[in-house]
Design an enzyme around this catalytic site. Structure first.
Site, PDB file in Angstrom:
ATOM      1  N   LYS A  16      46.206  42.686  42.255  1.00  0.00           N
ATOM      2  CA  LYS A  16      45.873  42.677  43.691  1.00  0.00           C
ATOM      3  C   LYS A  16      45.691  41.247  44.212  1.00  0.00           C
ATOM      4  CE  LYS A  16      42.227  45.301  43.126  1.00  0.00           C
ATOM      5  NZ  LYS A  16      42.277  45.462  41.658  1.00  0.00           N
ATOM      6  N   ARG A  91      35.960  51.245  47.352  1.00  0.00           N
ATOM      7  CA  ARG A  91      36.103  51.669  45.960  1.00  0.00           C
ATOM      8  C   ARG A  91      35.460  53.025  45.732  1.00  0.00           C
ATOM      9  NH1 ARG A  91      36.482  46.104  43.633  1.00  0.00           N
ATOM     10  NH2 ARG A  91      36.747  46.194  41.384  1.00  0.00           N
ATOM     11  N   ARG A 130      43.413  36.484  31.744  1.00  0.00           N
ATOM     12  CA  ARG A 130      43.189  35.986  33.113  1.00  0.00           C
ATOM     13  C   ARG A 130      42.256  34.777  33.105  1.00  0.00           C
ATOM     14  NH1 ARG A 130      41.505  39.907  37.905  1.00  0.00           N
ATOM     15  NH2 ARG A 130      39.875  40.610  36.462  1.00  0.00           N
ATOM     16  N   ARG A 162      36.314  35.029  33.623  1.00  0.00           N
ATOM     17  CA  ARG A 162      35.212  35.733  34.292  1.00  0.00           C
ATOM     18  C   ARG A 162      34.290  36.394  33.280  1.00  0.00           C
ATOM     19  NH1 ARG A 162      38.015  39.320  38.945  1.00  0.00           N
ATOM     20  NH2 ARG A 162      36.436  40.754  38.179  1.00  0.00           N
ATOM     21  N   ARG A 173      34.984  49.023  33.280  1.00  0.00           N
ATOM     22  CA  ARG A 173      35.473  48.910  34.668  1.00  0.00           C
ATOM     23  C   ARG A 173      36.645  49.857  34.913  1.00  0.00           C
ATOM     24  NH1 ARG A 173      36.647  42.876  34.619  1.00  0.00           N
ATOM     25  NH2 ARG A 173      37.646  43.240  36.625  1.00  0.00           N
TER      26      ARG A 173
HETATM   27  P1  ADP Z   1      43.327  42.128  40.296  1.00  0.00           P
HETATM   28  O1  ADP Z   1      43.076  41.271  41.510  1.00  0.00           O
HETATM   29  O2  ADP Z   1      44.007  43.431  40.635  1.00  0.00           O
HETATM   30  O3  ADP Z   1      42.101  42.324  39.449  1.00  0.00           O
HETATM   31  P2  ADP Z   1      44.842  39.824  39.304  1.00  0.00           P
HETATM   32  O4  ADP Z   1      45.750  39.506  40.443  1.00  0.00           O
HETATM   33  O5  ADP Z   1      43.660  38.943  39.094  1.00  0.00           O
HETATM   34  O6  ADP Z   1      44.387  41.376  39.370  1.00  0.00           O
HETATM   35  O7  ADP Z   1      45.755  39.874  37.987  1.00  0.00           O
HETATM   36  C1  ADP Z   1      45.178  40.070  36.678  1.00  0.00           C
HETATM   37  C2  ADP Z   1      45.856  39.139  35.669  1.00  0.00           C
HETATM   38  O8  ADP Z   1      47.205  39.551  35.465  1.00  0.00           O
HETATM   39  C3  ADP Z   1      45.927  37.685  36.117  1.00  0.00           C
HETATM   40  O9  ADP Z   1      45.736  36.864  34.991  1.00  0.00           O
HETATM   41  C4  ADP Z   1      47.341  37.531  36.681  1.00  0.00           C
HETATM   42  O10 ADP Z   1      47.833  36.202  36.508  1.00  0.00           O
HETATM   43  C5  ADP Z   1      48.133  38.537  35.842  1.00  0.00           C
HETATM   44  N1  ADP Z   1      49.179  39.222  36.600  1.00  0.00           N
HETATM   45  C6  ADP Z   1      49.120  39.649  37.905  1.00  0.00           C
HETATM   46  N2  ADP Z   1      50.257  40.291  38.248  1.00  0.00           N
HETATM   47  C7  ADP Z   1      51.047  40.291  37.135  1.00  0.00           C
HETATM   48  C8  ADP Z   1      52.346  40.818  36.838  1.00  0.00           C
HETATM   49  N3  ADP Z   1      53.040  41.479  37.777  1.00  0.00           N
HETATM   50  N4  ADP Z   1      52.832  40.635  35.588  1.00  0.00           N
HETATM   51  C9  ADP Z   1      52.103  39.990  34.642  1.00  0.00           C
HETATM   52  N5  ADP Z   1      50.888  39.459  34.849  1.00  0.00           N
HETATM   53  C10 ADP Z   1      50.354  39.610  36.082  1.00  0.00           C
HETATM   54  P1  AMP Z   2      36.808  42.627  41.346  1.00  0.00           P
HETATM   55  O1  AMP Z   2      36.811  41.151  41.599  1.00  0.00           O
HETATM   56  O2  AMP Z   2      37.447  43.400  42.475  1.00  0.00           O
HETATM   57  O3  AMP Z   2      37.401  42.989  39.999  1.00  0.00           O
HETATM   58  O4  AMP Z   2      35.290  43.079  41.334  1.00  0.00           O
HETATM   59  C1  AMP Z   2      34.393  42.582  40.362  1.00  0.00           C
HETATM   60  C2  AMP Z   2      33.101  43.406  40.382  1.00  0.00           C
HETATM   61  O5  AMP Z   2      32.446  43.273  41.656  1.00  0.00           O
HETATM   62  C3  AMP Z   2      33.275  44.909  40.185  1.00  0.00           C
HETATM   63  O6  AMP Z   2      33.379  45.273  38.814  1.00  0.00           O
HETATM   64  C4  AMP Z   2      31.998  45.446  40.835  1.00  0.00           C
HETATM   65  O7  AMP Z   2      30.868  45.268  40.005  1.00  0.00           O
HETATM   66  C5  AMP Z   2      31.835  44.501  42.026  1.00  0.00           C
HETATM   67  N1  AMP Z   2      32.527  45.026  43.235  1.00  0.00           N
HETATM   68  C6  AMP Z   2      33.603  44.467  43.864  1.00  0.00           C
HETATM   69  N2  AMP Z   2      33.972  45.214  44.920  1.00  0.00           N
HETATM   70  C7  AMP Z   2      33.129  46.284  44.958  1.00  0.00           C
HETATM   71  C8  AMP Z   2      33.010  47.424  45.791  1.00  0.00           C
HETATM   72  N3  AMP Z   2      33.850  47.646  46.831  1.00  0.00           N
HETATM   73  N4  AMP Z   2      32.017  48.307  45.526  1.00  0.00           N
HETATM   74  C9  AMP Z   2      31.166  48.115  44.517  1.00  0.00           C
HETATM   75  N5  AMP Z   2      31.227  47.074  43.669  1.00  0.00           N
HETATM   76  C10 AMP Z   2      32.203  46.155  43.886  1.00  0.00           C
END
Ligand code: ADP
Ligand code: AMP
Length: 223
Positions: A16, A91, A130, A162, A173
């Site tokens: 995302k 969510r 990541r 993270r 998660r």
């Molecule tokens: P989200 O925001 O949904 O948690 P991220 O955008 O942070 O996901 O992506 C999670 C990890 O996967 C990051 O390290 C990113 O660089 C990698 N990633 C994202 N999209 C792809 C893809 N299409 N193919 C391979 N790796 C990806």
């Molecule tokens: P994310 O960066 O989207 O992966 O979110 C990291 C963490 O933040 C999640 O695992 C939750 O603990 C918290 N969080 C983010 N967005 C929400 C939401 N809309 N509702 C509740 N918790 C959230």
């Protein structure tokens, strides 16, 4: 005035944030990611941040009222007047209901919900590699490495892993996503707003599909 009011949805690690970087640039949308807003509050050491950290580190959701308050505030700003891209919110069903009410009060509506899907095994690979910059820019040690290892290409800050990207927290998660967030798929499908995307291909390929859909949504809104 045309508005693009969009939600990016999908399991943690689906891509995302990666896709949002491209979408916000191409469509000029302000971007509100509850995860980023919460991590900023944790870094600043606010009371909200201290409280939220307990839930985040455990892989649980932060209570609805906390995140709803943050998003309602953001949507009421001038910046969000002509549209927005939400990431990681809503969510839960109560969050989606609250968003619907807030938009109704502003005389606005959602244009679309973009769901990025990826299988759990792929997610675990992505999250374990990541790395993020302080500004929330996302990299992957193997799939999307920075030019210099451990350093953000854009602002030169050190990349970190993270706290909640540890394997056991990731599994929690994912379970929380399947239990509490997947009901929103039917919720938005029933409203005729859902657009699903296969998040498995490389980022550029996923983006082509997203961009085409968002361009269509924008044309429909302008019509
Ligand atoms: P989200 O925001 O949904 O948690 P991220 O955008 O942070 O996901 O992506 C999670 C990890 O996967 C990051 O390290 C990113 O660089 C990698 N990633 C994202 N999209 C792809 C893809 N299409 N193919 C391979 N790796 C990806
Ligand atoms: P994310 O960066 O989207 O992966 O979110 C990291 C963490 O933040 C999640 O695992 C939750 O603990 C918290 N969080 C983010 N967005 C929400 C939401 N809309 N509702 C509740 N918790 C959230």
């Amino acid at each position: 005035m045309s508005q693009l009011n969009l939600i990016l949805m999908g399991p943690p690690g689906a891509g995302k944030g990666t896709q949002a970087e491209r979408l916000t640039e191409d469509f000029g949308l302000p971007y509100y990611a509850t995860g980023d807003l919460l991590r900023a509050a944790v870094r600043e050491g606010t009371e909200l941040g201290r409280e939220a950290k307990k839930y985040m580190d455990a892989g649980d959701l932060v209570p609805d009222e906390v995140v709803i308050g943050m998003i309602v505030e953001a949507l009421g700003t001038d910046e969000a007047e002509d549209g927005f891209l939400l990431d990681g919110f809503p969510r839960t069903v109560p969050q989606a209901d609250a968003l619907g009410r807030a938009l109704e009060q502003l005389g606005r509506r959602l244009n679309g919900v973009l769901l990025i899907e990826a299988p759990d095994e792929e997610i675990e690979r992505r999250i374990s590699g990541r790395r993020v910059s302080e500004n929330g820019r996302v990299y992957h040690v193997e799939f999307d490495p920075p030019k210099t290892e451990g350093v953000c290409d854009v602002d030169g800050s050190a990349l970190i892993q993270r706290d909640d990207d540890k394997p056991e927290t990731v599994r929690k998660r994912l379970a929380v996503y399947h239990e509490q967030t997947t009901p929103l798929i039917a919720y938005y499908e029933d409203l005729g707003l859902l657009h699903s995307f296969d998040g498995s291909p490389p980022p550029a390929q996923v983006y082509e599909h997203l961009r085409a859909t968002v361009s269509t949504l924008r044309r429909e809104d302008e019509a």
